[in-house]
Scaffold this motif. Structure first.
Motif, short mmCIF file in Angstrom:
data_model
loop_
_atom_site.label_atom_id
_atom_site.label_comp_id
_atom_site.label_asym_id
_atom_site.label_seq_id
_atom_site.Cartn_x
_atom_site.Cartn_y
_atom_site.Cartn_z
N THR A 33 -37.32 49.76 21.04
CA THR A 33 -36.06 49.51 20.21
C THR A 33 -35.30 50.82 19.93
O THR A 33 -33.95 50.68 19.93
N ILE A 36 -33.23 51.41 23.13
CA ILE A 36 -32.13 50.38 23.01
C ILE A 36 -31.11 50.79 22.06
O ILE A 36 -29.81 50.73 22.60
N GLU A 39 -29.01 53.56 23.65
CA GLU A 39 -28.15 53.07 24.84
C GLU A 39 -26.86 52.56 24.23
O GLU A 39 -25.65 52.71 24.48
N LEU A 40 -27.10 51.83 22.86
CA LEU A 40 -25.96 50.86 22.14
C LEU A 40 -25.21 51.91 21.53
O LEU A 40 -23.64 51.66 21.55
N LEU A 92 -27.97 43.58 17.54
CA LEU A 92 -27.77 43.64 18.78
C LEU A 92 -29.22 44.25 19.47
O LEU A 92 -29.45 43.95 20.79
N ARG A 95 -31.37 41.30 19.84
CA ARG A 95 -30.97 40.39 20.82
C ARG A 95 -31.38 40.91 22.18
O ARG A 95 -32.10 40.44 23.13
N GLN A 96 -31.26 42.25 22.42
CA GLN A 96 -32.04 42.93 23.64
C GLN A 96 -33.32 43.09 23.72
O GLN A 96 -33.91 42.88 24.85
N SER A 97 -33.83 43.27 22.57
CA SER A 97 -35.59 43.27 22.66
C SER A 97 -35.91 41.97 23.02
O SER A 97 -36.87 41.82 24.03
N ALA A 99 -34.31 39.82 24.88
CA ALA A 99 -34.04 39.54 26.17
C ALA A 99 -35.11 40.40 27.26
O ALA A 99 -35.59 39.85 28.36
N GLY A 100 -35.48 41.53 26.61
CA GLY A 100 -36.53 42.24 27.42
C GLY A 100 -37.82 41.68 27.43
O GLY A 100 -38.60 41.79 28.52
#
Length: 203
Positions: A33, A36, A39-40, A92, A95-97, A99-100
């Motif tokens: 995280t 992530i 990156e965000l 955000l 959500r990406q976590s 998806a990963g």
């Protein structure tokens, strides 16, 4: 069957990243995280338009990324600023976590969440929690050396996190990282074997 998820956590300077790196070397999918979040909030990061709208242009570096030093000072001085930052970033990151994790393949994956027990947001996703633990004196020395921070600044960060005792009480599994990197890697290897045996066949 959904993949099993091990939540990896620990205080600042505990060695979470080194443990996560070893899991990755062993072929375990790792979703971090913190990575992530970086990156965000990097140049052209997906969170930057909302963060600039929330905090103004002074929160943005010349390259378009978040001015983390400026933001760090704001959130430590003002809990309202911290809540505003989290209201933008946390959905955000979550959500990406997710998806990963959904894209991961194998008997299990590792989700690295520094403030796992502090927020509680990710606990319902997890099959096990793994704490990388060390003495507070070791934490202090590592972070002061790595980040060039003084003791007062490091202690302020530690005070904003769960206490060592609270983390140890809540974790399912614990790795002790007071010693060498080699010793840490051996413990990760042992936990990997344990998770393969205990999680792979669990419905």
């Amino acid at each position: 069957m959904p993949i099993k998820v091990v939540g990896l956590t620990g205080g600042i300077g505990s060695g979470k990243s080194a443990a996560a790196d070893r899991f990755a070397e062993l072929g375990v999918p790792v979703i971090d995280t913190d990575a992530i979040a970086h990156e965000l909030t990097g140049p052209c990061g997906a969170a930057m338009p909302a963060l600039e709208a929330e905090f103004g242009a002074e929160a943005v570096r010349a390259d378009g990324g978040l001015d983390r030093g400026w933001m760090r000072e704001r959130v430590f001085a003002d809990s309202g600023s911290r809540q505003r930052l989290e209201s933008v970033l946390h959905p955000l990151i979550r959500r990406q976590s997710e998806a990963g994790v959904a894209a991961a393949r194998g008997p299990y994956c590792v989700l690295v969440v520094p403030l796992l027990f502090e927020t509680g947001h990710y606990l319902p996703m997890l099959s096990r929690t793994l704490l990388v633990d060390c003495d507070e004196s070791v934490q202090l020395e590592r972070v002061m050396r790595r980040n060039g921070m003084d003791e007062k600044a490091v202690r302020a960060i530690m005070a904003a996190q769960c206490s060592r005792a609270q983390r140890r009480e809540r974790a399912d599994d614990i790795i002790c990282n007071n010693d060498s990197l080699a010793a840490l890697r051996l413990q990760v290897d042992a936990k990997h074997d344990y998770y393969l045996a205990s999680l792979a066949d669990r419905s």
